[in-house]
Design a protein around this motif. Structure first.
Motif, PDB file in Angstrom:
ATOM      1  N   THR A 186       0.626  -1.374   0.051  1.00 55.54           N
ATOM      2  CA  THR A 186      -0.545  -0.322   0.113  1.00 55.54           C
ATOM      3  C   THR A 186       0.961   1.091   0.115  1.00 55.54           C
ATOM      4  O   THR A 186       1.646   1.620   0.920  1.00 55.54           O
ATOM      5  CB  THR A 186      -0.535  -0.040   1.201  1.00 55.54           C
ATOM      6  N   ILE A 187       0.126   1.888  -0.917  1.00 61.41           N
ATOM      7  CA  ILE A 187       1.427   3.597  -0.977  1.00 61.41           C
ATOM      8  C   ILE A 187       0.616   4.445  -0.554  1.00 61.41           C
ATOM      9  O   ILE A 187      -0.769   4.073  -0.442  1.00 61.41           O
ATOM     10  CB  ILE A 187       2.193   3.919  -2.191  1.00 61.41           C
ATOM     11  N   LEU A 188       0.719   5.068   0.935  1.00 63.56           N
ATOM     12  CA  LEU A 188       0.072   6.287   1.008  1.00 63.56           C
ATOM     13  C   LEU A 188       1.362   7.354   1.477  1.00 63.56           C
ATOM     14  O   LEU A 188       2.368   7.703   0.845  1.00 63.56           O
ATOM     15  CB  LEU A 188      -0.232   6.040   3.357  1.00 63.56           C
ATOM     16  N   PRO A 189       0.762   9.029   2.388  1.00 61.82           N
ATOM     17  CA  PRO A 189       1.713   9.680   2.622  1.00 61.82           C
ATOM     18  C   PRO A 189       2.600   9.456   3.793  1.00 61.82           C
ATOM     19  O   PRO A 189       2.133   8.833   4.324  1.00 61.82           O
ATOM     20  CB  PRO A 189       0.452  10.714   2.701  1.00 61.82           C
ATOM     21  N   GLY A 190       3.621   9.754   3.296  1.00 62.46           N
ATOM     22  CA  GLY A 190       4.825   9.413   4.437  1.00 62.46           C
ATOM     23  C   GLY A 190       3.505   9.737   5.688  1.00 62.46           C
ATOM     24  O   GLY A 190       3.188  11.429   5.755  1.00 62.46           O
ATOM     25  N   LEU A 191       4.548   9.266   7.112  1.00 62.07           N
ATOM     26  CA  LEU A 191       3.567   9.992   8.284  1.00 62.07           C
ATOM     27  C   LEU A 191       4.668  11.596   8.571  1.00 62.07           C
ATOM     28  O   LEU A 191       5.597  11.860   8.978  1.00 62.07           O
ATOM     29  CB  LEU A 191       3.673   8.907   9.164  1.00 62.07           C
ATOM     30  N   ILE A 192       3.805  11.982   9.642  1.00 59.56           N
ATOM     31  CA  ILE A 192       3.963  13.105  10.240  1.00 59.56           C
ATOM     32  C   ILE A 192       4.299  13.129  12.031  1.00 59.56           C
ATOM     33  O   ILE A 192       2.479  12.389  12.183  1.00 59.56           O
ATOM     34  CB  ILE A 192       3.366  14.270  10.154  1.00 59.56           C
ATOM     35  N   ASP A 193       4.899  13.583  12.323  1.00 61.21           N
ATOM     36  CA  ASP A 193       5.156  13.877  14.078  1.00 61.21           C
ATOM     37  C   ASP A 193       5.124  14.783  14.260  1.00 61.21           C
ATOM     38  O   ASP A 193       6.214  15.685  14.580  1.00 61.21           O
ATOM     39  CB  ASP A 193       5.931  12.218  14.820  1.00 61.21           C
ATOM     40  N   LEU A 194       4.262  15.311  15.292  1.00 58.09           N
ATOM     41  CA  LEU A 194       4.038  16.187  15.373  1.00 58.09           C
ATOM     42  C   LEU A 194       4.356  16.801  17.458  1.00 58.09           C
ATOM     43  O   LEU A 194       4.701  17.808  17.597  1.00 58.09           O
ATOM     44  CB  LEU A 194       2.524  16.796  15.507  1.00 58.09           C
ATOM     45  N   PRO A 209       7.458   6.254  16.868  1.00 50.62           N
ATOM     46  CA  PRO A 209       5.898   5.280  16.414  1.00 50.62           C
ATOM     47  C   PRO A 209       5.030   6.150  16.177  1.00 50.62           C
ATOM     48  O   PRO A 209       4.250   5.668  17.511  1.00 50.62           O
ATOM     49  CB  PRO A 209       6.041   4.365  17.376  1.00 50.62           C
ATOM     50  N   VAL A 210       4.590   6.660  15.497  1.00 49.55           N
ATOM     51  CA  VAL A 210       3.461   7.016  15.062  1.00 49.55           C
ATOM     52  C   VAL A 210       2.646   6.519  14.810  1.00 49.55           C
ATOM     53  O   VAL A 210       1.253   6.321  14.967  1.00 49.55           O
ATOM     54  CB  VAL A 210       3.877   8.125  13.673  1.00 49.55           C
ATOM     55  N   ALA A 211       2.722   4.952  13.821  1.00 53.69           N
ATOM     56  CA  ALA A 211       2.087   3.698  13.481  1.00 53.69           C
ATOM     57  C   ALA A 211       1.554   3.438  14.589  1.00 53.69           C
ATOM     58  O   ALA A 211       0.520   2.683  14.659  1.00 53.69           O
ATOM     59  CB  ALA A 211       3.031   2.829  12.676  1.00 53.69           C
ATOM     60  N   ALA A 232      -5.530  11.372  10.109  1.00 56.62           N
ATOM     61  CA  ALA A 232      -4.970  11.930  12.016  1.00 56.62           C
ATOM     62  C   ALA A 232      -3.438  11.926  11.207  1.00 56.62           C
ATOM     63  O   ALA A 232      -2.479  13.127  12.122  1.00 56.62           O
ATOM     64  CB  ALA A 232      -5.062  11.731  12.886  1.00 56.62           C
ATOM     65  N   GLY A 233      -2.920  10.886  11.284  1.00 55.76           N
ATOM     66  CA  GLY A 233      -1.059  10.994  10.608  1.00 55.76           C
ATOM     67  C   GLY A 233      -0.394  11.813   9.360  1.00 55.76           C
ATOM     68  O   GLY A 233       0.540  11.662   8.702  1.00 55.76           O
ATOM     69  N   PRO A 285      -3.180  -1.250   5.336  1.00 57.73           N
ATOM     70  CA  PRO A 285      -3.519  -1.235   6.404  1.00 57.73           C
ATOM     71  C   PRO A 285      -4.508  -0.804   6.800  1.00 57.73           C
ATOM     72  O   PRO A 285      -5.165  -1.022   8.037  1.00 57.73           O
ATOM     73  CB  PRO A 285      -2.695   0.073   6.946  1.00 57.73           C
ATOM     74  N   LEU A 286      -6.025  -1.462   6.177  1.00 60.34           N
ATOM     75  CA  LEU A 286      -6.938  -0.486   5.913  1.00 60.34           C
ATOM     76  C   LEU A 286      -8.453  -1.667   6.675  1.00 60.34           C
ATOM     77  O   LEU A 286      -8.485  -1.670   7.568  1.00 60.34           O
ATOM     78  CB  LEU A 286      -7.584   0.041   5.507  1.00 60.34           C
ATOM     79  N   ASP A 287      -7.659  -2.890   6.840  1.00 58.45           N
ATOM     80  CA  ASP A 287      -8.204  -4.918   7.362  1.00 58.45           C
ATOM     81  C   ASP A 287      -6.725  -4.482   8.499  1.00 58.45           C
ATOM     82  O   ASP A 287      -7.774  -5.209   9.079  1.00 58.45           O
ATOM     83  CB  ASP A 287      -7.245  -5.105   6.254  1.00 58.45           C
ATOM     84  N   ASN A 288      -5.620  -4.652   8.683  1.00 62.80           N
ATOM     85  CA  ASN A 288      -4.933  -4.747   9.902  1.00 62.80           C
ATOM     86  C   ASN A 288      -4.157  -3.307   9.793  1.00 62.80           C
ATOM     87  O   ASN A 288      -3.080  -3.608   9.110  1.00 62.80           O
ATOM     88  CB  ASN A 288      -4.163  -6.222   9.648  1.00 62.80           C
ATOM     89  N   ILE A 289      -4.475  -2.549  10.923  1.00 57.69           N
ATOM     90  CA  ILE A 289      -3.627  -1.496  11.205  1.00 57.69           C
ATOM     91  C   ILE A 289      -1.720  -1.430  11.343  1.00 57.69           C
ATOM     92  O   ILE A 289      -1.384  -0.257  11.062  1.00 57.69           O
ATOM     93  CB  ILE A 289      -4.826  -0.263  11.957  1.00 57.69           C
ATOM     94  N   THR A 290      -1.550  -2.788  12.032  1.00 57.90           N
ATOM     95  CA  THR A 290      -0.261  -3.110  12.325  1.00 57.90           C
ATOM     96  C   THR A 290       0.584  -2.768  10.838  1.00 57.90           C
ATOM     97  O   THR A 290       1.599  -2.785  10.836  1.00 57.90           O
ATOM     98  CB  THR A 290      -0.160  -3.790  13.020  1.00 57.90           C
ATOM     99  N   ALA A 291      -0.327  -3.188   9.638  1.00 56.89           N
ATOM    100  CA  ALA A 291       0.637  -3.268   8.264  1.00 56.89           C
ATOM    101  C   ALA A 291       1.631  -2.216   8.591  1.00 56.89           C
ATOM    102  O   ALA A 291       2.795  -1.934   7.668  1.00 56.89           O
ATOM    103  CB  ALA A 291      -0.134  -3.043   7.642  1.00 56.89           C
TER     104      ALA A 291
END
Ligand SMILES: [Zn+2]
Length: 413
Positions: free
Chosen positions: A56-64, A325-327, A346-347, A379-385
């Protein structure tokens, strides 16, 4: 031009998912097209094609909420001179990329550290996520975090608060951060000081955030109007509604509270039964963190339902744990009742909007920066992906590929 093909693309806006999808990235590191594999390939027949089957491709995560140079927790703390702190921070930044984090907001650290890191990044001395920072945190004399030498600026009274804010901006801060609660119900700054901080920061064209975990500090922070409220651990539904109405964003940083509560539980089990100073400290701190964990568990879903905007931050301060650990924070949001696609938002989009960059990053669409996270699985089936990071791109440049760090070898001499 490069085309990246995957089983699906999650856009990051909390709604759209494209199956059998592709993203097209130009040589400047911008997205030029996002669509199905068929559409994309027929639009750009000459482009290089890279396939990520099963991914799966998604946007890079952001840690605020990061303290990238947090050295005070090291067992050999005496070794940490400025050089060592900079090296620690550079290593943490590299680790952040390996976890799929492409943008960071540092919310208090040694004076001048983030400015140096930003310069080193520009000179390409280090590979690092995009970096925003507050420089030092601002506290009252003896306030939250005061023992963190060099990381906090004590200020008392409206004019000194204004001076402290100006100092941080002079040192290159993009944001201002105040801390106004510790482990008791006593708020630290007065309402006048908090109101002044928001006034001065906004007057100078910057946004501001505040550490407020307990009542009534949370209410005081909402009344003052900080752009993001960090932790807000014991927030009520009424207060979440007020935040939503005022457009203030909640950065709950649950993961750190859960980790520290866990640490305290384990440490208490193994602590000697005699009443040692360490045992007393853990008992005192442990109770706070276990209460915090309980509050998040009981309230997160109710608070979320008010519509308050929620964004990801991690605040890791325990030695030896991954710094961003944003994930895991996203997985926790899902565990506590949020839909996976909303927790991902959110991320990504929400956090990008907090940084004023919702028009450039945080979602995958034409004209946006190609900050990409490729994960194995769905990750939509299993968020830990989200934790199975396969490859990470920052503005189109591959900055991490799975296995590469493991293959690095360090000579023993
Ligand atoms: Zn923090």
């Amino acid at each position: 031009m490069k085309l990246y093909l995957a089983d699906r693309v999650i856009i990051g806006d909390g709604e759209q998912v494209i199956d059998r999808a592709a993203v097209a990235v130009d040589d400047e590191g911008e997205l030029v097209f996002v669509g199905t594999q068929e559409e994309t390939r027929s639009k750009f027949p000459q482009a290089d094609v890279i396939r990520y089957d099963g991914c799966t491709i998604l946007p890079g995560l952001i840690d605020l909420h990061v303290h990238i140079g947090y050295w005070w927790n090291k067992p050999d703390v005496a070794q940490y001179n400025d050089g060592m702190i900079a090296l620690l921070a550079a290593n943490n930044l590299k680790e952040a990329l390996s976890l799929g984090v492409t943008t960071i907001r540092d919310v208090a650290g040694p004076d001048g550290l983030c400015r140096t890191l930003k310069t080193a990044r520009k000179k390409k001395y280090i590979v690092s996520p995009r970096l925003f920072d507050v420089n030092q945190g601002i506290i009252m004399t003896g306030g939250h975090g005061w023992p963190l030498k060099g990381g906090m600026r004590e200020a008392n009274g409206p004019w000194e608060v204004r001076t402290a804010i100006r100092e941080q901006i002079k040192a290159g801060a993009d944001w201002i951060k105040l801390m106004t609660s510790d482990r008791t119900a006593t708020p630290e700054f007065t309402q006048e000081e908090l109101d002044t901080a928001v006034d001065e920061t906004h007057r100078l064209g910057k946004p501001c955030c505040v550490h407020a975990s307990l009542q009534p500090a949370i209410q005081m922070a909402i009344d003052a109007g900080f752009d993001t409220i960090e932790h807000a651990t014991f927030m009520t539904v009424k207060q979440a509604k007020q935040m939503a109405e005022k457009g203030l964003v909640w950065v709950p940083t649950m993961i750190t509270f859960f980790q520290i509560a866990d640490y305290c539980r384990k440490a208490l089990e193994h602590a000697p039964k005699t009443e040692s100073a360490v045992h007393e400290h853990l008992k005192e701190q442990g109770a706070f963190f276990m209460e915090s964990e309980k509050a998040y568990r009981e309230n997160f879903a109710k608070l979320m339902e008010t519509g308050v905007k929620i964004a990801t931050g991690t605040d890791i301060v325990l030695d030896g744990l991954p710094i961003t650990p944003v994930a895991d924070e996203i997985a926790l949001m899902v565990e506590l009742g949020m839909e996976p696609i909303k927790a991902i938002q959110a991320g990504t989009q929400n956090a990008a909007e907090v940084l004023g960059l919702g028009h450039r990053m945080g979602t995958l669409q034409a004209g946006y920066l190609a900050d990409l996270l490729v994960v194995k699985g769905n990750p939509l089936d299993n968020i830990t992906a989200l934790q199975s990071v396969h490859e990470v791109f920052l503005e189109g440049v591959s900055v991490f590929a799975s296995g590469t760090r493991g293959k690095e070898t360090t000579p023993s001499t």
